[in-house]
Motif scaffolding. Structure first.
Motif, PDB file in Angstrom:
ATOM      1  N   SER A   1       0.853  -1.182   0.000  1.00 52.01           N
ATOM      2  CA  SER A   1       0.000   0.000   0.000  1.00 52.01           C
ATOM      3  C   SER A   1       0.889   1.231   0.000  1.00 52.01           C
ATOM      4  O   SER A   1       1.914   1.271   0.681  1.00 52.01           O
ATOM      5  N   LEU A   2       0.495   2.231  -0.748  1.00 52.74           N
ATOM      6  CA  LEU A   2       1.226   3.501  -0.774  1.00 52.74           C
ATOM      7  C   LEU A   2       0.586   4.535   0.146  1.00 52.74           C
ATOM      8  O   LEU A   2       1.006   5.687   0.165  1.00 52.74           O
ATOM      9  N   ARG A   3      -0.410   4.118   0.881  1.00 48.82           N
ATOM     10  CA  ARG A   3      -1.117   5.036   1.789  1.00 48.82           C
ATOM     11  C   ARG A   3      -0.475   5.020   3.172  1.00 48.82           C
ATOM     12  O   ARG A   3      -0.550   4.017   3.896  1.00 48.82           O
ATOM     13  N   PRO A   4       0.191   6.101   3.580  1.00 50.21           N
ATOM     14  CA  PRO A   4       0.844   6.109   4.888  1.00 50.21           C
ATOM     15  C   PRO A   4      -0.179   6.163   6.019  1.00 50.21           C
ATOM     16  O   PRO A   4      -1.165   6.894   5.950  1.00 50.21           O
ATOM     17  N   VAL A   5       0.072   5.381   7.047  1.00 54.47           N
ATOM     18  CA  VAL A   5      -0.800   5.337   8.223  1.00 54.47           C
ATOM     19  C   VAL A   5       0.044   5.693   9.443  1.00 54.47           C
ATOM     20  O   VAL A   5       1.108   5.101   9.661  1.00 54.47           O
ATOM     21  N   ARG A   6      -0.416   6.665  10.212  1.00 58.18           N
ATOM     22  CA  ARG A   6       0.347   7.059  11.405  1.00 58.18           C
ATOM     23  C   ARG A   6       0.529   5.880  12.344  1.00 58.18           C
ATOM     24  O   ARG A   6      -0.420   5.158  12.660  1.00 58.18           O
ATOM     25  N   CYS A   7       1.763   5.679  12.765  1.00 56.40           N
ATOM     26  CA  CYS A   7       2.097   4.541  13.622  1.00 56.40           C
ATOM     27  C   CYS A   7       1.807   4.900  15.079  1.00 56.40           C
ATOM     28  O   CYS A   7       2.318   5.902  15.589  1.00 56.40           O
ATOM     29  N   SER A   8       1.008   4.074  15.732  1.00 58.91           N
ATOM     30  CA  SER A   8       0.641   4.337  17.139  1.00 58.91           C
ATOM     31  C   SER A   8       1.421   3.435  18.098  1.00 58.91           C
ATOM     32  O   SER A   8       1.197   3.494  19.310  1.00 58.91           O
ATOM     33  N   ASP A   9       2.306   2.595  17.575  1.00 52.74           N
ATOM     34  CA  ASP A   9       3.057   1.661  18.414  1.00 52.74           C
ATOM     35  C   ASP A   9       3.939   2.406  19.415  1.00 52.74           C
ATOM     36  O   ASP A   9       4.672   3.329  19.059  1.00 52.74           O
ATOM     37  N   LYS A  10       3.884   1.999  20.667  1.00 51.70           N
ATOM     38  CA  LYS A  10       4.690   2.632  21.720  1.00 51.70           C
ATOM     39  C   LYS A  10       5.684   1.653  22.337  1.00 51.70           C
ATOM     40  O   LYS A  10       6.255   1.914  23.385  1.00 51.70           O
ATOM     41  N   THR A  11       5.890   0.497  21.704  1.00 56.49           N
ATOM     42  CA  THR A  11       6.760  -0.529  22.281  1.00 56.49           C
ATOM     43  C   THR A  11       8.230  -0.287  21.974  1.00 56.49           C
ATOM     44  O   THR A  11       9.098  -0.948  22.533  1.00 56.49           O
ATOM     45  N   GLY A  12       8.494   0.631  21.063  1.00 52.59           N
ATOM     46  CA  GLY A  12       9.870   0.856  20.643  1.00 52.59           C
ATOM     47  C   GLY A  12      10.248   0.055  19.425  1.00 52.59           C
ATOM     48  O   GLY A  12      11.371   0.164  18.919  1.00 52.59           O
ATOM     49  N   ASN A  13       9.324  -0.765  18.914  1.00 48.19           N
ATOM     50  CA  ASN A  13       9.625  -1.571  17.737  1.00 48.19           C
ATOM     51  C   ASN A  13       9.641  -0.725  16.459  1.00 48.19           C
ATOM     52  O   ASN A  13      10.260  -1.103  15.466  1.00 48.19           O
ATOM     53  N   TYR A  14       8.930   0.391  16.484  1.00 42.62           N
ATOM     54  CA  TYR A  14       8.898   1.308  15.342  1.00 42.62           C
ATOM     55  C   TYR A  14       9.377   2.679  15.806  1.00 42.62           C
ATOM     56  O   TYR A  14       9.302   3.010  16.981  1.00 42.62           O
ATOM     57  N   GLU A  15       9.827   3.466  14.860  1.00 49.04           N
ATOM     58  CA  GLU A  15      10.242   4.821  15.195  1.00 49.04           C
ATOM     59  C   GLU A  15       9.032   5.629  15.644  1.00 49.04           C
ATOM     60  O   GLU A  15       7.970   5.575  15.003  1.00 49.04           O
ATOM     61  N   PRO A  16       9.151   6.386  16.724  1.00 49.56           N
ATOM     62  CA  PRO A  16       8.017   7.215  17.158  1.00 49.56           C
ATOM     63  C   PRO A  16       7.721   8.315  16.150  1.00 49.56           C
ATOM     64  O   PRO A  16       8.612   8.767  15.435  1.00 49.56           O
ATOM     65  N   HIS A  17       6.451   8.694  16.069  1.00 49.46           N
ATOM     66  CA  HIS A  17       6.000   9.763  15.170  1.00 49.46           C
ATOM     67  C   HIS A  17       6.364   9.443  13.714  1.00 49.46           C
ATOM     68  O   HIS A  17       6.835  10.300  12.967  1.00 49.46           O
ATOM     69  N   SER A  18       6.133   8.180  13.348  1.00 49.43           N
ATOM     70  CA  SER A  18       6.431   7.730  11.987  1.00 49.43           C
ATOM     71  C   SER A  18       5.159   7.216  11.330  1.00 49.43           C
ATOM     72  O   SER A  18       4.056   7.379  11.878  1.00 49.43           O
ATOM     73  N   VAL A  19       5.286   6.594  10.172  1.00 45.28           N
ATOM     74  CA  VAL A  19       4.153   5.982   9.480  1.00 45.28           C
ATOM     75  C   VAL A  19       4.506   4.544   9.125  1.00 45.28           C
ATOM     76  O   VAL A  19       5.681   4.159   9.109  1.00 45.28           O
ATOM     77  N   ILE A  20       3.477   3.762   8.852  1.00 39.51           N
ATOM     78  CA  ILE A  20       3.661   2.400   8.346  1.00 39.51           C
ATOM     79  C   ILE A  20       2.854   2.244   7.068  1.00 39.51           C
ATOM     80  O   ILE A  20       1.927   3.019   6.803  1.00 39.51           O
ATOM     81  N   TYR A  21       3.230   1.240   6.282  1.00 35.86           N
ATOM     82  CA  TYR A  21       2.539   0.930   5.035  1.00 35.86           C
ATOM     83  C   TYR A  21       2.168  -0.556   5.049  1.00 35.86           C
ATOM     84  O   TYR A  21       3.008  -1.411   5.340  1.00 35.86           O
ATOM     85  N   THR A  22       0.936  -0.862   4.717  1.00 39.15           N
ATOM     86  CA  THR A  22       0.480  -2.249   4.696  1.00 39.15           C
ATOM     87  C   THR A  22       1.295  -3.057   3.690  1.00 39.15           C
ATOM     88  O   THR A  22       1.521  -2.621   2.562  1.00 39.15           O
ATOM     89  N   ASN A  23       1.737  -4.231   4.128  1.00 40.25           N
ATOM     90  CA  ASN A  23       2.499  -5.164   3.271  1.00 40.25           C
ATOM     91  C   ASN A  23       3.784  -4.544   2.721  1.00 40.25           C
ATOM     92  O   ASN A  23       4.143  -4.755   1.562  1.00 40.25           O
ATOM     93  N   ASP A  24       4.498  -3.824   3.566  1.00 37.61           N
ATOM     94  CA  ASP A  24       5.675  -3.081   3.107  1.00 37.61           C
ATOM     95  C   ASP A  24       6.815  -3.994   2.655  1.00 37.61           C
ATOM     96  O   ASP A  24       7.517  -3.700   1.690  1.00 37.61           O
ATOM     97  N   PHE A  25       7.021  -5.133   3.365  1.00 35.36           N
ATOM     98  CA  PHE A  25       8.093  -6.060   3.007  1.00 35.36           C
ATOM     99  C   PHE A  25       7.528  -7.469   2.858  1.00 35.36           C
ATOM    100  O   PHE A  25       6.582  -7.842   3.545  1.00 35.36           O
ATOM    101  N   ILE A  26       8.139  -8.240   1.972  1.00 37.37           N
ATOM    102  CA  ILE A  26       7.612  -9.559   1.625  1.00 37.37           C
ATOM    103  C   ILE A  26       8.735 -10.592   1.648  1.00 37.37           C
ATOM    104  O   ILE A  26       9.899 -10.276   1.369  1.00 37.37           O
TER     105      ILE A  26
END
Length: 378
Positions: free
Chosen positions: A346-371
């Motif tokens: 997906s090319l639609r950025p979604v604000r990342c709400s993860d707070k575990t530290g697994n993702y960069e804070p205040h970033s975005v994620i994309y569905t199915n980014d890596f395969i």
């Protein structure tokens, strides 16, 4: 708008003030809101808790009148003491956050025009190779007005979001090939297991027909959705269905599309008499490393028949960790496709709400980014 919204906001306002004074964010803010409101939260309220206006460096929200908003995306803020450090760290994600905000604005004010999109039925097979943006670009140009700046591009991103799951699956299939190592272009029957199926896979359930549109020799397509989010209250457990569009475009053959919904863990389904042997097993944005239940499922998902396991993840490190887990849990696994950027993400950025530290804070994620794709060598 302020007058219109005030009756709804009035009951929330004091609670949010208390939340701010206690500097509550993330899960603690969500729990606080749930307790105070004594009901499940709306998406709007969840967003307030997950994306509060805080300094992106210190995570402090007080005093609020001293926070300085990013003038480009308006999605993050900085306290004066961390302004330059914050700007430097934020630069990587600023444009993506801006697009995410624009997509939300267009969705709320204009709605969507790409719902009328209809896939073209291929009379001759061609491989998916140029990526999801080029796949849809000409269709979106025909469907969406360019009168509002940025709206057409936003609708293109939305269409990729709707179709990333079936197109990612098809891309993995063409790289993995059938269990007998024949090419999918020659297949007349294909069975796909979608494991850990979530709302994302059902959001555009008829979108899965695009696989049949892309495979002109296909006569039977069986899609088995396995997971506890299968909407069994809304759909039968086993049914066949074809849209009017695919019926019209494939009148000359007897294409059959079957949908099966299974509300079990995969390891339970694999031992059930109703189990249908797959040609491909697919787990989208799977999170193998995060959920212990996957460990019991994985030996059943890598089939001795040679059916490929296709899985995706939000980032490359997690995709690699998932692959390592598969290889640790199962002997004799060959890697067909190592973790790599998925051209049909997906090319639609979604604000990342993860707070575990697994993702960069205040970033975005994309569905199915890596395969990644694997299969058994047995």
């Amino acid at each position: 708008m302020q007058k219109e919204d005030w009756p709804y906001h009035k009951s929330l306002c004091k609670i949010l003030k208390d939340m701010r004074e206690q500097n509550l964010t993330g899960d603690s803010a969500i729990e606080f809101l749930k307790v105070q409101l004594n009901r499940p939260l709306s998406q709007y309220e969840l967003d307030i808790a997950q994306h509060p206006r805080v300094c992106m460096i210190s995570n402090q929200m007080n005093p609020p009148d001293e926070l300085i908003n990013c003038k480009v995306c308006f999605c993050v803020a900085f306290s004066p003491a961390y302004l330059e450090q914050g700007k430097c760290k934020h630069e990587k994600w600023c444009q993506a956050l801006k697009l995410s905000a624009e997509d939300y604005k267009f969705e709320q004010t204009i709605g969507h025009q790409v719902h009328t999109f209809q896939p073209t039925t291929k009379t001759k097979y061609t491989e998916l190779s140029e990526g999801i943006e080029k796949f849809f670009k000409s269709d979106v140009a025909k469907l969406v007005s360019n009168a509002v700046t940025g709206f057409r591009e936003s609708e293109l991103r939305y269409l990729t979001f709707l179709y990333t799951c079936p197109l990612t699956t098809l891309f993995g299939m063409q790289n993995a090939m059938m269990p007998d190592m024949s090419h999918i272009k020659d297949a007349q029957a294909v069975t796909i297991h979608l494991v850990g199926a979530r709302v994302a896979e059902f959001r555009n359930v008829l979108g899965w027909e695009i696989i049949a549109h892309e495979l002109p020799n296909l006569k039977h397509l069986t899609l088995v959705f396995i997971g506890d989010e299968c909407p069994l209250a809304e759909l039968p457990k086993d049914f066949t269905y074809k849209s009017k569009e695919i019926q019209n475009s494939r009148k000359v053959d007897d294409l059959r599309i079957r949908y099966v919904l299974v509300d079990k863990y995969y390891q339970e389904y694999a031992k059930n008499n109703s189990y249908i042997e797959p040609d491909f097993v697919v787990a989208l944005d799977c999170g193998f490393k995060f959920y212990p239940s996957w460990k019991k499922a994985l030996p059943q998902m890598v089939r001795k028949s040679g059916a490929a396991l296709i899985f995706t993840e939000f980032n490359q490190p997690d995709c690699q960790d998932n692959l390592d887990l598969v290889q640790n849990e199962i002997d004799d696994v060959t890697v067909v496709m190592p973790p790599q950027r998925n051209p049909f993400q997906s090319l639609r950025p979604v604000r990342c709400s993860d707070k575990t530290g697994n993702y960069e804070p205040h970033s975005v994620i994309y569905t199915n980014d890596f395969i990644s794709v694997v299969r058994s060598t047995k």
